[in-house]
Design an enzyme around this catalytic site. Sequence first.
Site, mmCIF file in Angstrom:
data_model
loop_
_atom_site.group_PDB
_atom_site.id
_atom_site.type_symbol
_atom_site.label_atom_id
_atom_site.label_comp_id
_atom_site.label_asym_id
_atom_site.label_seq_id
_atom_site.Cartn_x
_atom_site.Cartn_y
_atom_site.Cartn_z
ATOM 1 N N GLU A 267 0.664 -1.129 0.121
ATOM 2 C CA GLU A 267 -0.043 -0.086 -0.035
ATOM 3 C C GLU A 267 1.124 1.471 0.180
ATOM 4 O O GLU A 267 0.598 1.759 0.586
ATOM 5 C CB GLU A 267 -1.070 -0.326 1.195
ATOM 6 C CG GLU A 267 -1.877 -0.657 1.363
ATOM 7 C CD GLU A 267 -3.220 -0.813 1.960
ATOM 8 O OE1 GLU A 267 -2.839 -0.349 3.013
ATOM 9 O OE2 GLU A 267 -4.089 -0.907 1.973
ATOM 10 N N GLU B 91 -6.298 -8.305 -0.401
ATOM 11 C CA GLU B 91 -6.903 -7.878 0.786
ATOM 12 C C GLU B 91 -8.299 -7.061 1.552
ATOM 13 O O GLU B 91 -8.781 -7.447 0.535
ATOM 14 C CB GLU B 91 -6.113 -7.040 1.997
ATOM 15 C CG GLU B 91 -4.472 -6.599 1.319
ATOM 16 C CD GLU B 91 -3.943 -6.135 3.037
ATOM 17 O OE1 GLU B 91 -4.944 -5.241 3.577
ATOM 18 O OE2 GLU B 91 -2.763 -5.671 2.366
HETATM 19 C C1 GLA Z 1 -3.534 -2.455 4.674
HETATM 20 C C2 GLA Z 1 -2.570 -3.290 5.110
HETATM 21 C C3 GLA Z 1 -2.162 -4.727 5.815
HETATM 22 C C4 GLA Z 1 -3.098 -3.740 6.812
HETATM 23 C C5 GLA Z 1 -4.482 -3.670 6.734
HETATM 24 C C6 GLA Z 1 -5.789 -3.715 7.520
HETATM 25 O O1 GLA Z 1 -4.841 -2.969 3.725
HETATM 26 O O2 GLA Z 1 -1.530 -3.691 4.024
HETATM 27 O O3 GLA Z 1 -1.326 -4.121 6.158
HETATM 28 O O4 GLA Z 1 -2.369 -3.368 7.881
HETATM 29 O O5 GLA Z 1 -4.443 -2.144 6.267
HETATM 30 O O6 GLA Z 1 -7.303 -3.532 7.226
#
Ligand code: GLA
Length: 680
Positions: A153, A310
Amino acid sequence: MMWEKVWNQDKIAYGGDYNPEQWPEETWEEDMRLLKLAHIDTLTLNVFSWAALQPSEETYCFDKLDKIMELAEKNGMKVCLATSTGAHPAWMAKKYPEILRTDFGGVKRKFGGRHNSCPNSLVYRKYSVKLAEKLAERYQDYDNIAAWHISNEYGGECYCENCEKAFRVWLKKRYGTLEELNRAWNTSFWGHTFYDWDEIVLPDTRSEHLGAEQTMAQGISIDYRRFNSDSILECFRLEYEAVKKYTPEIPVTTNLMGAYKPLDYQKWGNYMDVISWDNYPSNEDSISGTAFQHDLMRGAGGGKPFILMEQTPSCQNWQPFNALKRPGVMRLWSYQAIAHGSDSVLFFQLKRSIGGCEKYHGAVIDHAGHEHTRVFREVKELGAELERLGGEILGARGNAKTAILFDWENWWAVEYSSGPSVSLKYLDEVLKYYTAFHQQNIPVDVIGEEDDLSGYQLVAAPVLYMTKPGVDERIREFVKNGGTFVSTYFSGYVDENDLVVAGGFPGRLRDILGIWVEESDALPEQKANKFVYQGQEYLAEILCDIMHLEGAESLAEYQEDFYAKTPVVTRNDFGRGQAYYVGTSSEDGFYRKLAEDICKEQGIEAAAIVPEGVEAVRRVREKEEYLFLLNHSQEEKEVFVPAPALDLIGQKEYKQGEILMLPAKGVGILKGQVSGRCFK
Ligand code: GLA
Ligand code: ZN
């Protein structure tokens, strides 16, 4: 056309972020038992291990990761292998403070958090690339690596001196000379003329900004955003090259965040083998809003399937109120992602950590440590279903005839604009149009300004404020050749430098739309004008354009104020096509009716006609059609099946005319030539 696998997977991948390095080794085998019990086949590994892998400047230590990679292989798991560069080690920050970011207020950050590296730090770039390269060299012979997951991210901004210097270099490349830069930024306004590149400073609260969205110099601020997005993209690209040296065949991605304003993902998409993204809607978010994000991400990848990298199996930890996903909702939203183009269902996180700020974030393996939880059961059931689906659907694409133009630079420009209204939010306005189509199950692609328009029948470009060179020309050709174009107020105002296109709004779009907007009235919140369209009265809010017809016909007029009886919605015949203009911001009912009318006129069909509350989405692979039926409502719904089809979920053959019962939050996937046909 042969369909294409976007990554090294033979089925819809199922799994997610797994952090065994946070746990004693004795626990790993039990984790594997649980994950396999849940039909999990893909592990995202090594996301935040930089400090472990490189304990000091000279030493690298891969022992633990070696074991984890072996564990994954032994258990038949595919791996999405991260490069770990989303958070740098503390020793590096201490030794090389230049890698630390400086924030918007000019405060130099200390070590902590993540996304904490200055993207223009040469030390950061050197060591992140070195680590990526070492990982690729070491694990290149594993044939279960499904994809590289660069960093994590990417995001944020940096206002340090290194970035300032790099900004000047970036500007030199963009403008060549200071004369050109002074022209592009219109620096004669407020005596900003620059005589030396070194006089240019970053636009933050120490210089041009009052707040995040309030700048005195839009040209500078927009260029900073371009520069920042490019700088971070460069970090991705350097790691990309590093892993490709050893593993040219393995697709490379980084997890994006949907409509994340600071990074121009449409540009990023050009440099990624496959798009992946993290979907975290709250229970209050609209179904259409989530669908939009999926379509935006699919569009950034040129329409190819993407990876849902995710989602939470149950709740997040970072919302103000972290409500649980209700029973069935995780499954439903997983299928929604697949319907909109995902070839995976991956979670953050597979196992709940015991310390740090994400210890209460939902996980497949709960703190309880066993399989007897609601969440585990739901995950397991979905896993079994996805296993049954096998390689079906993989690689299938949408075939929308409608596109919505979305552009990051335009987003920045619209919201940096000082006036006409603080209520004007680009994403909100785009969503109004998207929602109108989506709620009628009309397939939509969300595309960028550079994308080819020729495959579409209808292109809507809400609030196309910044009309970059060539864009109007492409739209003009599209309409001349029979396309239908829809645009709105606050369109065609400025060029790529945020300089007004003089000669009357909507600037370069004026001939296509057949109107001249002389003035625009910003209405305070709670105030509205009204207009009647097709016999129904609707509100006119935020901005009310006061316009003259230059060939267009008026479809609706204002009812109040000094511009009562002047046009607000227009239609212009242009070449073999037509262009609609909506001179105000209205309510859902209006957009829905307008979308319905235009689609009817143009013969654009819904993926299926289904009961309210059911989302119908189509994916197509060669001759196969998959129609996803997603019941977002709380009630059971009946869907009429208009042609023989197989429901891949219920494993049931339907004859023509039979009824498929969709339970509340239920899902069906009809395989057969059923889409576009009349459902009841
Ligand atoms: C993001 C990150 C993860 C985690 C999630 C929690 O998407 O990529 O590492 O921190 O948020 O929601
Ligand atoms: Zn910096």
